[in-house]
Design an enzyme around this catalytic site. Sequence first.
Site, PDB file in Angstrom:
ATOM      1  N   MET A 285       0.847  -1.171   0.000  1.00  0.00           N
ATOM      2  CA  MET A 285       0.000   0.000   0.000  1.00  0.00           C
ATOM      3  C   MET A 285       0.894   1.236   0.000  1.00  0.00           C
ATOM      4  O   MET A 285       1.823   1.326   0.788  1.00  0.00           O
ATOM      5  CB  MET A 285      -0.900   0.008   1.226  1.00  0.00           C
ATOM      6  CG  MET A 285      -1.706  -1.267   1.394  1.00  0.00           C
ATOM      7  SD  MET A 285      -2.711  -1.279   2.869  1.00  0.00           S
ATOM      8  CE  MET A 285      -4.161  -0.457   2.270  1.00  0.00           C
ATOM      9  N   CYS A 286       0.619   2.160  -0.902  1.00  0.00           N
ATOM     10  CA  CYS A 286       1.380   3.391  -1.051  1.00  0.00           C
ATOM     11  C   CYS A 286       2.682   3.144  -1.820  1.00  0.00           C
ATOM     12  O   CYS A 286       3.165   2.023  -1.913  1.00  0.00           O
ATOM     13  CB  CYS A 286       1.697   4.061   0.280  1.00  0.00           C
ATOM     14  SG  CYS A 286       0.298   4.306   1.369  1.00  0.00           S
ATOM     15  N   ARG A 287       3.205   4.204  -2.356  1.00  0.00           N
ATOM     16  CA  ARG A 287       4.516   4.241  -2.998  1.00  0.00           C
ATOM     17  C   ARG A 287       5.183   5.531  -2.537  1.00  0.00           C
ATOM     18  O   ARG A 287       4.525   6.571  -2.409  1.00  0.00           O
ATOM     19  CB  ARG A 287       4.414   4.254  -4.525  1.00  0.00           C
ATOM     20  CG  ARG A 287       3.671   3.082  -5.157  1.00  0.00           C
ATOM     21  CD  ARG A 287       4.543   1.835  -5.304  1.00  0.00           C
ATOM     22  NE  ARG A 287       4.502   1.018  -4.103  1.00  0.00           N
ATOM     23  CZ  ARG A 287       5.183  -0.137  -3.968  1.00  0.00           C
ATOM     24  NH1 ARG A 287       5.944  -0.575  -4.955  1.00  0.00           N
ATOM     25  NH2 ARG A 287       5.086  -0.819  -2.857  1.00  0.00           N
TER      26      ARG A 287
END
Length: 251
Positions: free
Chosen positions: A1-3
């Site tokens: 989840m997320c970058r």
Amino acid sequence: MCRHLAYLGPETAIGDVVSAPPHSLLTQSWAPRRQAHGTVNADGFGVGWYAPDDPVPARYRRAGPIWGDLSFADLARVVRTGALMAAVRDATEASADGEAGASPFASGIWLFSHNGAVRQWPQSLAEVAASLPPADLLSLEARCDSALVWALVLHRLRLGNAPAEALAAAVETVAAAAPGSRLNLLLLDGSTIAATAWGDTLWYRADPGRAVVVASEPYDDDPHWTEVPDRTLLTATRTDVLLSPLKEASA
């Protein structure tokens, strides 16, 4: 989840790092190549950067997807910096945090980002949260898992821990309380990047003496990108990259 990513190097436009590369953070917001958890990072974004002769970074954060913010596109085209952190968010769970829940979080000279998720949030960290000073809890920008992880890191920094030590301690504490959590953390003070690989991908590309980028995944196909092994602590400057193992939660 997320970058997320952090950059240290010659002064350049924010967009040259965040949105111009062929597999940039902008592209990763809808088409990440190595994200194993979640598919679209459209729950907010942010960038923090340092200006010459000012140790306290500026931030620009929004609750919506990065691809829909034309004001950011204009800002990224003209604002130049030699040190920045940026992130696109896929929230662990729905909330009303808005842009307050988007990385990078900040305090003083520090910028912080969390790529991952805390398992069984928030119940799993109830005791951990209770160990923090009440003022720290009342000062949380948001009620998401990333904000609490940042509070743990910041508490360690205020106690005098080195950046790498503060990240390692936070990861070990959260991993022990919430096994199976993904805890890829980034911390930047304008001259040094500290990061952890714990449950998700982390890469770096170094041009020793000139520049270094640490990112969830490569933003181009340059062969000099190096993957960081899982359960690893990274410390990087423009001249050096140091990797060391992190302890398992049961150690």
